[in-house]
Write a protein that holds these residues in place. Structure first.
Motif, PDB file in Angstrom:
ATOM      1  N   ARG A  28       0.829  -1.206   0.000  1.00  0.00           N
ATOM      2  CA  ARG A  28       0.000   0.000   0.000  1.00  0.00           C
ATOM      3  C   ARG A  28       0.866   1.259   0.000  1.00  0.00           C
ATOM      4  N   ALA A  29       2.014   1.194   0.647  1.00  0.00           N
ATOM      5  CA  ALA A  29       2.907   2.355   0.662  1.00  0.00           C
ATOM      6  C   ALA A  29       3.483   2.643  -0.713  1.00  0.00           C
ATOM      7  N   THR A  30       3.532   1.614  -1.568  1.00  0.00           N
ATOM      8  CA  THR A  30       4.090   1.763  -2.920  1.00  0.00           C
ATOM      9  C   THR A  30       3.009   1.679  -3.992  1.00  0.00           C
ATOM     10  N   VAL A  31       1.748   1.914  -3.612  1.00  0.00           N
ATOM     11  CA  VAL A  31       0.636   1.701  -4.535  1.00  0.00           C
ATOM     12  C   VAL A  31       0.700   2.643  -5.737  1.00  0.00           C
ATOM     13  N   GLY A  32       1.320   3.796  -5.577  1.00  0.00           N
ATOM     14  CA  GLY A  32       1.448   4.716  -6.693  1.00  0.00           C
ATOM     15  C   GLY A  32       2.279   4.162  -7.832  1.00  0.00           C
ATOM     16  N   GLN A  33       3.060   3.130  -7.545  1.00  0.00           N
ATOM     17  CA  GLN A  33       3.886   2.492  -8.568  1.00  0.00           C
ATOM     18  C   GLN A  33       3.242   1.216  -9.111  1.00  0.00           C
ATOM     19  N   ARG A  34       2.020   0.953  -8.688  1.00  0.00           N
ATOM     20  CA  ARG A  34       1.378  -0.319  -9.039  1.00  0.00           C
ATOM     21  C   ARG A  34       0.167  -0.075  -9.949  1.00  0.00           C
ATOM     22  N   PRO A  35       0.275  -0.404 -11.214  1.00  0.00           N
ATOM     23  CA  PRO A  35      -0.852  -0.182 -12.137  1.00  0.00           C
ATOM     24  C   PRO A  35      -1.969  -1.195 -11.924  1.00  0.00           C
ATOM     25  N   ALA A  36      -3.105  -0.873 -12.470  1.00  0.00           N
ATOM     26  CA  ALA A  36      -4.264  -1.761 -12.409  1.00  0.00           C
ATOM     27  C   ALA A  36      -3.988  -3.020 -13.235  1.00  0.00           C
ATOM     28  N   PRO A  37      -4.789  -4.068 -13.047  1.00  0.00           N
ATOM     29  CA  PRO A  37      -4.539  -5.314 -13.785  1.00  0.00           C
ATOM     30  C   PRO A  37      -4.708  -5.156 -15.289  1.00  0.00           C
ATOM     31  N   ASP A  38      -3.986  -6.006 -16.008  1.00  0.00           N
ATOM     32  CA  ASP A  38      -4.088  -6.043 -17.467  1.00  0.00           C
ATOM     33  C   ASP A  38      -5.170  -7.017 -17.928  1.00  0.00           C
ATOM     34  N   PHE A  39      -5.400  -8.073 -17.134  1.00  0.00           N
ATOM     35  CA  PHE A  39      -6.386  -9.075 -17.535  1.00  0.00           C
ATOM     36  C   PHE A  39      -7.146  -9.581 -16.315  1.00  0.00           C
ATOM     37  N   LEU A  40      -8.357 -10.055 -16.590  1.00  0.00           N
ATOM     38  CA  LEU A  40      -9.180 -10.731 -15.598  1.00  0.00           C
ATOM     39  C   LEU A  40      -9.780 -11.977 -16.240  1.00  0.00           C
ATOM     40  N   ILE A  41      -9.747 -13.077 -15.524  1.00  0.00           N
ATOM     41  CA  ILE A  41     -10.518 -14.254 -15.919  1.00  0.00           C
ATOM     42  C   ILE A  41     -11.770 -14.230 -15.055  1.00  0.00           C
ATOM     43  N   ILE A  42     -12.924 -14.060 -15.678  1.00  0.00           N
ATOM     44  CA  ILE A  42     -14.127 -13.682 -14.944  1.00  0.00           C
ATOM     45  C   ILE A  42     -15.147 -14.808 -14.771  1.00  0.00           C
ATOM     46  N   GLY A  43     -14.845 -16.009 -15.192  1.00  0.00           N
ATOM     47  CA  GLY A  43     -15.797 -17.105 -14.992  1.00  0.00           C
ATOM     48  C   GLY A  43     -15.901 -17.962 -16.243  1.00  0.00           C
ATOM     49  N   THR A  44     -16.837 -18.867 -16.212  1.00  0.00           N
ATOM     50  CA  THR A  44     -17.893 -19.099 -15.248  1.00  0.00           C
ATOM     51  C   THR A  44     -17.452 -20.061 -14.162  1.00  0.00           C
ATOM     52  N   LYS A  45     -18.241 -20.148 -13.099  1.00  0.00           N
ATOM     53  CA  LYS A  45     -17.938 -21.069 -12.011  1.00  0.00           C
ATOM     54  C   LYS A  45     -17.994 -22.497 -12.523  1.00  0.00           C
ATOM     55  N   TRP A  88      -6.144  -0.256  -1.959  1.00  0.00           N
ATOM     56  CA  TRP A  88      -5.946  -1.612  -1.431  1.00  0.00           C
ATOM     57  C   TRP A  88      -5.941  -2.618  -2.582  1.00  0.00           C
ATOM     58  N   TYR A  89      -6.860  -2.434  -3.523  1.00  0.00           N
ATOM     59  CA  TYR A  89      -6.924  -3.357  -4.662  1.00  0.00           C
ATOM     60  C   TYR A  89      -5.635  -3.313  -5.478  1.00  0.00           C
ATOM     61  N   ARG A  90      -5.186  -2.137  -5.837  1.00  0.00           N
ATOM     62  CA  ARG A  90      -3.991  -2.021  -6.677  1.00  0.00           C
ATOM     63  C   ARG A  90      -2.729  -2.482  -5.954  1.00  0.00           C
ATOM     64  N   SER A  91      -2.769  -2.512  -4.634  1.00  0.00           N
ATOM     65  CA  SER A  91      -1.601  -2.984  -3.894  1.00  0.00           C
ATOM     66  C   SER A  91      -1.315  -4.458  -4.149  1.00  0.00           C
ATOM     67  N   HIS A  92      -2.253  -5.163  -4.763  1.00  0.00           N
ATOM     68  CA  HIS A  92      -2.075  -6.585  -5.046  1.00  0.00           C
ATOM     69  C   HIS A  92      -1.370  -6.848  -6.378  1.00  0.00           C
ATOM     70  N   PHE A  93      -0.993  -5.784  -7.098  1.00  0.00           N
ATOM     71  CA  PHE A  93      -0.347  -5.978  -8.397  1.00  0.00           C
ATOM     72  C   PHE A  93       1.084  -5.457  -8.360  1.00  0.00           C
ATOM     73  N   HIS A  94       1.902  -5.988  -9.228  1.00  0.00           N
ATOM     74  CA  HIS A  94       3.338  -5.735  -9.176  1.00  0.00           C
ATOM     75  C   HIS A  94       3.689  -4.326  -9.648  1.00  0.00           C
ATOM     76  N   THR A  95       4.792  -3.821  -9.129  1.00  0.00           N
ATOM     77  CA  THR A  95       5.213  -2.446  -9.415  1.00  0.00           C
ATOM     78  C   THR A  95       5.735  -2.312 -10.841  1.00  0.00           C
ATOM     79  N   GLU A  96       5.743  -1.075 -11.315  1.00  0.00           N
ATOM     80  CA  GLU A  96       6.316  -0.784 -12.627  1.00  0.00           C
ATOM     81  C   GLU A  96       7.800  -1.134 -12.656  1.00  0.00           C
ATOM     82  N   ALA A  97       8.507  -0.894 -11.563  1.00  0.00           N
ATOM     83  CA  ALA A  97       9.937  -1.208 -11.522  1.00  0.00           C
ATOM     84  C   ALA A  97      10.163  -2.699 -11.735  1.00  0.00           C
ATOM     85  N   HIS A  98       9.328  -3.518 -11.091  1.00  0.00           N
ATOM     86  CA  HIS A  98       9.459  -4.966 -11.270  1.00  0.00           C
ATOM     87  C   HIS A  98       9.151  -5.363 -12.709  1.00  0.00           C
ATOM     88  N   ARG A  99       8.145  -4.744 -13.288  1.00  0.00           N
ATOM     89  CA  ARG A  99       7.781  -5.053 -14.672  1.00  0.00           C
ATOM     90  C   ARG A  99       8.874  -4.625 -15.646  1.00  0.00           C
TER      91      ARG A  99
END
Length: 299
Positions: A28-45, A88-99
């Motif tokens: 969360r402290a580095t969330v400014g460096q973390r972009p939103a997801p590129d893909f989602l697999i949305i289903g079905t169950k 909080w959501y974006r904190s779950h994705f990798h930073t631009e530096a890592h990418r």
């Protein structure tokens, strides 16, 4: 990685919880460096969502959730955790530096994403996703709704939350869902277990869910696949997904299924026939909208 997993499995609960808190605080402290997801697999169950997500993680250019070692496939943000906020959501994705480090090694930009079979079914999710990740690419795997309903029921039985027979559960579905859509519409943070757990029949009516995503993102941002094609030709379907996501082709080292339940036939021919009859017009409308035959159970 195997040694790390073994150490993690032996770690006491308090140590894991402490590590989770520390990791999320850093993210969360580095969330400014973390972009939103590129893909989602949305289903079905029960349609192969977990398997496809794990296949993507076998690609050197695909990232899961941060930290990767935790092995989670979903944040559940869009239907359970909205009150935590988009940071909080974006904190779950990798930073631009890592990418950028990965890009120098791979020669192409890596992508990251998550998977949840509920994202297709909960019609509030598409709009919430668009607010955070308007350019995201989504993938929907659609399974024969008769087989999907039976598999969904078996999962609920296996998890110990379904006391009814399949016939009785199908009959109880309208009562279990009574008022739930209204509660969901009135409160964007309300999570309905009934809408998630017990929608054996209604969750197999796919077209309204697809139309919801199409109206929000357009057709070009949603890839619709048959689950049966993934089961029959893992590598070929994976190649289609890579092309859609802009990833180089990659030979999968393993094509085993993930989160599978041993297949079994519906043990009541009359129930199978009734479900096939029920889904026939819905499947026909879906095929017309997609412009292709799905080849599913017919009356």
């Amino acid at each position: 990685m195997a040694a790390l997993s073994a150490i993690k499995d032996r770690s006491p609960r308090w140590l894991k919880d402490s590590a989770n808190v520390t990791t999320r605080a850093y993210a969360r402290a580095t969330v400014g460096q973390r972009p939103a997801p590129d893909f989602l697999i949305i289903g079905t169950k029960r349609g192969g969502t977990t398997s496809l997500f794990n296949y993507l993680l076998m690609h050197p250019g695909a990232l899961g959730l941060f930290p990767q070692s935790r092995g989670k496939k979903s944040t559940d943000y869009f239907f359970k955790e909205l009150d935590r906020g988009p940071e909080w959501y974006r904190s779950h994705f990798h930073t631009e530096a890592h990418r950028e480090r990965m890009q120098r090694r791979l020669g192409h930009r890596p992508i990251s994403g998550e998977a949840s079979p509920y994202y297709l079914w909960d019609h509030r999710v598409a709009g919430e996703v668009h607010a955070i990740a308007p350019e995201v690419k989504a993938i929907a795997l659609l399974r024969d709704p008769v087989e999907r309903a039976w598999s969904h029921y078996h999962e609920r039985r296996k998890n110990g939350v379904e006391p009814l027979s399949f016939v009785d559960a199908l009959a109880a579905e309208p009562t279990r869902l009574e008022g739930e859509l209204e509660r969901m519409a009135a409160d964007r943070t309300y999570y309905s277990e009934a809408h998630d757990w017990y929608t054996y029949r209604s969750r197999g009516i796919y077209l309204p869910s697809l139309e919801n995503w199409w109206s929000t993102f357009g057709r070009e941002q949603l890839l619709v696949l048959r689950s049966e094609d993934l089961y029959a030709d893992v590598q070929g379907t994976f190649d289609t997904v890579c092309e859609f996501l802009g990833l180089p082709q990659h030979r999968l080292p393993d094509t085993k299924a993930f989160n599978g339940i041993a297949p079994s036939a519906i043990d009541d021919d009359a129930v199978r026939a009734e479900l096939a009859e029920f889904y026939a017009p819905h499947n026909a409308a879906l095929e017309a909208a997609l412009g292709r035959s799905m080849g599913w159970t017919a009356p």
